[in-house]
Design an enzyme around this catalytic site. Structure first.
Site, PDB file in Angstrom:
ATOM      1  N   PRO A  87      -5.627  52.147 -28.447  1.00 21.45           N
ATOM      2  CG  PRO A  87      -5.520  53.706 -30.169  1.00 21.45           C
ATOM      3  CD  PRO A  87      -4.843  53.304 -28.906  1.00 21.45           C
ATOM      4  CD  GLU A 114       0.729  58.519 -35.588  1.00 22.74           C
ATOM      5  OE1 GLU A 114      -0.117  57.878 -36.235  1.00 22.74           O
ATOM      6  OE2 GLU A 114       0.564  59.702 -35.226  1.00 22.74           O
ATOM      7  NE  ARG A 152     -16.681  52.433  -7.729  1.00 17.85           N
ATOM      8  CZ  ARG A 152     -17.748  51.663  -7.713  1.00 17.85           C
ATOM      9  NH1 ARG A 152     -17.745  50.522  -8.374  1.00 17.85           N
ATOM     10  NH2 ARG A 152     -18.824  52.009  -7.049  1.00 17.85           N
ATOM     11  CG  ASP A 167     -21.488  49.735  -8.933  1.00 20.26           C
ATOM     12  OD1 ASP A 167     -22.265  50.492  -8.325  1.00 20.26           O
ATOM     13  OD2 ASP A 167     -20.288  49.585  -8.622  1.00 20.26           O
TER      14      ASP A 167
END
Length: 226
Positions: A87, A114, A152, A167
């Site tokens: 993150p 963690e 893709r 897209d």
């Protein structure tokens, strides 16, 4: 394209890659997906990969030694990128996806608990990538998002080679959101397909689509217009 995924949960990766477009890409040998369980690179009888952090914070932290050894055991091509799913990384988007699709090999490190011992970052210097500003239980979902989105863009994976160009966020649409799509029936519960899409005038159709892309982007993602 070769994907090597460092993970404690190989089944998550293998299961996803046994369906749909990714499955066909593997069968056609357009992509290769390997999993490496770094628990196999521990040297104690309990096969531990995590321990309590110094400093007394909560949770368990992934240890450096097994991840270092697992990473170093991977056979690498002359053009690879090592990615840590975290993150704290740069937000993933179509621009990064397109960049990664030019590589021959992606090595994806999935975290759990963690987080990682900081020496993994310092010593192996991975590129840190995040799916967004939220926390997941593990990095496998992030790794699968990268595998799916990058695959893709590889020639032959999709039935039509120009499909990725249409897209949302793609260069083909100038980074805009995709226009609204319609199919049969022409009318459903009082909602009709716009007449311009039915008249066969390709110039007018393309003009309509471009107008809709701009309007939709302005309404839903005005930040993209900047």
């Amino acid at each position: 394209m070769r994907f090597d995924v460092l993970t404690l949960f190989e089944g998550i990766i293998k299961d996803y890659c046994s369906y749909s477009i990714i499955k066909r890409a593997v069968e056609k040998k357009l992509i290769e997906v390997n999993t490496i369980n770094f628990r196999n690179y521990t040297h104690d009888k309990h096969k531990r990969v995590d321990d309590t952090p110094y400093g007394g914070t909560s949770g368990m932290v992934l240890m450096a030694p097994p991840i270092f050894e697992a990473y170093e055991a991977i056979e690498k091509t002359d053009d690879f990128e090592f990615i840590m799913l975290t993150p704290q990384g740069e937000p993933y988007n179509q621009k990064i996806c397109t960049e990664l699709a030019q590589k021959k090999q992606l090595i994806l490190l999935c975290g759990h608990y963690e987080g990682f011992d900081e020496r993994i970052r310092l010593g192996l210097k991975p590129r840190e990538i995040s799916l967004g500003d939220y926390i997941l239980t593990g990095g496998e979902l992030g790794a699968l998002c990268i595998i799916d989105s990058v695959s893709r863009l590889i020639d032959g994976v999709l039935n039509k080679s120009d499909s990725p160009l249409n897209d949302s966020f793609s260069v083909g649409l100038d980074g805009l959101l995709e226009h609204p799509q319609y199919t049969r029936p022409r009318e459903f519960r009082g909602m009709k397909v716009p007449e311009v899409l039915l008249n066969g005038n390709h110039k007018e159709i393309e003009k309509f689509k471009q107008e809709q892309r701009i309007l939709r982007t302005k309404a839903k993602r005005p930040d993209l217009l900047n």
